[in-house]
Design an enzyme around this catalytic site. Structure first.
Site, PDB file in Angstrom:
ATOM      1  N   SER A  69       2.027  -8.589   0.374  1.00 58.61           N
ATOM      2  CA  SER A  69       2.486  -9.868   0.916  1.00 58.61           C
ATOM      3  C   SER A  69       1.942 -10.526   2.043  1.00 58.61           C
ATOM      4  O   SER A  69       2.292 -11.905   2.392  1.00 58.61           O
ATOM      5  CB  SER A  69       3.924  -9.548   1.395  1.00 58.61           C
ATOM      6  OG  SER A  69       3.841  -8.643   2.586  1.00 58.61           O
TER       7      SER A  69
ATOM      8  N   LYS B 102      12.169 -10.885   7.208  1.00 56.49           N
ATOM      9  CA  LYS B 102      10.791 -11.604   7.549  1.00 56.49           C
ATOM     10  C   LYS B 102      11.159 -12.861   8.271  1.00 56.49           C
ATOM     11  O   LYS B 102      10.478 -13.019   9.414  1.00 56.49           O
ATOM     12  CB  LYS B 102       9.928 -11.706   6.577  1.00 56.49           C
ATOM     13  CG  LYS B 102       9.436 -10.282   5.923  1.00 56.49           C
ATOM     14  CD  LYS B 102       8.555 -10.900   4.945  1.00 56.49           C
ATOM     15  CE  LYS B 102       7.903  -9.634   4.233  1.00 56.49           C
ATOM     16  NZ  LYS B 102       7.077  -9.720   3.056  1.00 56.49           N
TER      17      LYS B 102
END
Length: 818
Positions: A656, A699
């Site tokens: 990611s 996140k």
């Protein structure tokens, strides 16, 4: 493309459930109906498995814990067994021919207890009436008459012999050694001197007569013994006739009652024979001789051999049995044979000490087991397979093969097995058995796969409202109003990070219902609304987020470096997710890239020190493919780039961060600074397309908390993949900050969109000749790479000239003459 075009609208940052969808004021108005919530695939598999009668079509319920596997099978079995016929009762009775092999008898449901009561009544009758009959005057008269008859017969035999002996000069006398024939003289026995004084002929004549009479005495004694045997037979016949009269009066009706059961008929015949052979046991027993200082108990005969051990009893009105065995040990599954310790430490057992297992209780119905528990209990799995294969339940002493010496035990007759086995386990356990256990596929042919997420439809949302109502009613919780149910559904959507789906982790949702009711009740509320559900979520977070708060403190204090203002070349804020047991949160990580001339290419510092996982390594290598395809078509690439996660002291895994690494590379090559108030997440492929990632909500919220601690400027935000928009279920605080313009969420599909947001400079689209617009990011990158290549060639040219040997002048050869 401008930043505004890539901003995610506020209404797309989370899905908000409309309370108007629910037509009730509180969940008290909803009928308490237990329903399975949209596990159609699993339910179809279960219905098939339950309806399939063939052997081997047992069911494995596979799925994550808390997805409703146990509650679903419980509800379905409860409905399925309503119209089924109850199975037979099973009893163990004594085997009078082979006592160590008890006989198993099947009776219709509910008759087992009656059969045992009938045998107890028979035994009580015998114990009460046989002693009375044996002491009756009629019995005593018949017994005395038989004895006197045989005594008279024996008397006649001895009288005749005594008379004949007297006529021939002998007498019949009783000695210590028994009856003997002795010669007589003048009414007395011969003395030894008188016998020796006789003439030889007279002695021989006397001896001959004595031998003849002795032979007749032996014949008489033989006849007496035969008469004694006949007397015993006659007395036994008398007892048998008495016993038949007593037993038959009560046993014959039992034979008629159980006329249709062959095994019962055989057993009753055996009981009758044993009773008639052991009538003495029913007589009063004499007290044992007493030893001074030691009182011995009176020894009573045992009548356990006539009892019936009702192993399994089924209710004729409840249908097939459903058994949930939470502790599937060997004995709990297959039964056991108990022992009784006698004086002296001797262990004894009998058929009445045979105890049933879960398979016995579930026989003819359904047995539900936890797959992991079955596998970790010794002998349980192998024995379960054996039972399914042989279609019988065998009670054995599993430790017998491990003993140094054999212990006397029973070998009960096996009971036929006709039960559907249902195992519940995770997908990991399912595939473990499927690939490593050869017999598993033979015995568990039906897989019911429970999904952890459910498509959100109006009907499913109504089912969730019923789920809330059922919990509130069954557990005495405060009712929920529509806003409370809506908040619960929103949390269920956040749990799976999908605006179009809901979580089927009903265990966690049940806990949230209980906790919301607790906080509402504690503060005196009568109904649970949205505010109490939010309170329960906040309190649950507070109980678990100590480590997250500590990391936020370190970020705010600058101990962990993370800039949220300004711009820096080759430095990007990446985002990661940390899971600490039951709690997950996001945190930013500084990513730095330094580029230089050289031929090392892409250097992943984490990989060099073995802190990088294979997926992260793959993401870094993809960057080389992207740069080669983008800038290496007309010229070779020659550079060295070092990529590092700063202040990272643990392993890194996942791809990611690959887009953040690429943005950092483009910044380092172009010399354009990256805005530090913007964090990035998303993976990238070799064509520069941004791919989706997981944990997007954690996140974003993790970086938002850092920006809030250091001060929101209105220019901060997070860049996410476009595909992850449907996964957004952000907290109310983040959504409000975006609505107020103090924080932003951008979504991108390509690297070019992201680099424009981070640098504020257009990425630049290639022209037909492959060149990029002057001043664009790609133009500056291409220019820097070209400069590096030229410098590298200039640097290498003197080195090659220095390393080449000096060339000597060529010698001129004279032409050859012919």
């Amino acid at each position: 493309m401008s930043e505004t075009a890539n901003r995610v609208p506020v209404e797309k940052l989370r899905w908000v459930c409309d309370p108007a969808l629910f037509n009730f004021k509180t969940t008290e108005e909803i009928a308490n109906i237990e329903r399975n919530i949209s596990q159609d695939r699993a339910i179809a598999a279960i219905e098939f498995g339950l309806g399939m009668p063939s052997n081997g079509f047992n069911i494995f319920l596979a799925g994550e814990p808390g997805t409703g596997r146990t509650s679903t099978i419980r509800q379905m079995l409860k409905k399925f067994v309503k119209d089924t016929c109850p199975p037979s009762d099973w009893c163990y009775v004594n085997n009078f021919h082979t006592p160590d092999a008890p006989i198993a008898i099947a009776l219709p449901a509910g008759m087992g207890r009656g059969f045992a009561a009938d045998m107890r009544e028979l035994l009580d009758y015998m114990r009460a009436n046989v002693p009375t009959a044996l002491e009756s005057k009629e019995y005593e008269t018949n017994r005395v008459g038989i004895i006197e008859q045989f005594q008279e017969r024996n008397g006649e035999i001895f009288s005749e012999l005594e008379a004949e002996a007297g006529e021939r000069g002998f007498a019949l006398q009783r000695t210590v050694s028994g009856l003997v024939i002795v010669p007589q003289k003048e009414g007395r026995n011969f003395t030894q001197e008188e016998y020796e004084a006789l003439e030889k002929d007279e002695r021989e004549k006397l001896d001959t007569v004595g031998r003849e009479l002795t032979e007749k005495l032996n014949d008489a004694l033989r006849q007496v013994r035969e008469n004694e045997k006949a007397l015993r037979d006659a007395l036994a016949l008398l007892d048998r006739e008495l016993g038949l009269a007593a037993v038959g009066h009560h046993l014959n009706p039992l034979k008629e009652k159980y006329q249709g059961f062959a095994k019962v008929q055989e057993y009753l015949e055996s009981v009758q024979e044993d009773l008639l052979l052991n009538l003495e046991d029913f007589k009063p027993q004499a007290a044992p001789p007493q030893i001074p200082g030691l009182k011995l108990p009176k020894q009573e005969p045992t009548f356990e051999r006539y009892e019936v051990n009702v192993l399994v009893e089924n209710n004729p009105d409840l249908g097939a049995p459903v058994v949930f065995e939470s502790n599937p040990t060997y004995n709990n599954l297959f039964g056991r044979i108990e022992n009784v310790m006698q004086m002296g430490g001797v262990a004894t057992t009998n058929f009445t000490l045979i105890k049933p297992g879960a398979l016995h209780r579930a026989n003819g119905g359904y047995l539900v087991l936890d797959a992991r528990e079955v596998l970790i209990n010794p002998f349980a799995w192998e024995s379960l397979k054996r039972c399914i294969r042989n279609m019988e339940i065998k009670i054995e002493d599993v430790l017998e093969q491990y003993r140094f010496m054999t212990v006397v035990s029973l070998k009960p007759e096996p009971i036929p097995l006709d039960a559907k086995i249902i195992m519940i386990g995770s997908l990991w356990v399912y595939y473990l058995l499927f690939y490593l256990e050869p017999d598993y596929r033979k015995f568990f042919k039906v897989k019911a796969d429970f999904d952890s997420r459910i498509s959100r439809t109006p009907d499913v949302m109504q089912d969730y409202a019923l789920f809330v109502a059922a919990h509130c009613c069954n557990e005495g919780l405060l009712p929920f109003d529509p806003t409370g149910v809506a908040a619960l559904l929103e949390h269920a959507s956040r749990m799976v990070e999908d605006q179009t789906r809901l979580s089927s982790h009903f265990m966690e949702l049940s806990d949230l219902i209980r906790e919301s009711s607790y906080w509402a009740k504690r503060d005196g509320a009568q109904v649970v609304d949205r505010s109490w559900v939010k309170r329960a979520i906040q309190e649950s977070t507070y109980r678990s987020n100590r480590i997250e708060e500590r990391i936020q403190e370190l970020l705010a204090q600058g101990v962990i470096l993370c800039d949220t203002k300004g711009s820096v070349v080759g430095q990007v804020n990446g985002l990661s997710v940390i899971t600490m047991g039951d709690y997950t949160f996001g945190r930013p990580s500084r990513l730095t890239i330094r580029v230089s001339q050289g031929r090392a290419g892409m250097v992943n510092i984490e990989r060099e020190v073995k802190l990088s996982g294979p997926i992260h390594d793959k993401g870094v290598l993809i960057l080389t493919g992207y740069l080669a395809g983008k800038f290496g078509q007309e010229q070779p690439l020659s550079f060295s780039a070092h990529i590092c996660f700063e202040q990272s002291y643990e392993g890194i895994e996942g791809d990611s961060a690959s887009s953040a690494e690429l943005y950092g590379l483009l910044s380092a090559f172009s010399g354009l600074p990256v805005k530090q108030g913007i964090a990035v997440t998303g993976s990238v492929n070799q064509h520069g397309q941004i791919q989706p990632i997981g944990g997007v909500n954690y996140k974003i919220e993790g970086f938002f908390n850092v920006c809030k601690a250091k001060g929101l400027t209105g220019e901060q935000g997070v860049v996410i993949p476009k595909i992850n928009e449907q996964n957004l279920m952000l907290s109310d605080e983040v959504v409000q900050a975006v609505a107020d313009g103090m924080f932003h969420v951008w979504s991108v599909s390509e690297v070019e969109e992201g680099i424009e947001i981070l640098t504020g400079v257009p990425a630049g689209r290639p022209a037909e000749d492959g060149s990029y617009p002057e001043g664009s990011v790609n133009f500056l990158v291409q220019k820097r790479l070209k400069t590096m290549l030229e410098n590298m060639r200039k640097f290498q040219q003197p080195e090659r000239e220095k390393d080449e040997p000096a060339r000597l002048p060529e010698q001129v050869k004279e032409p050859e003459h012919p």
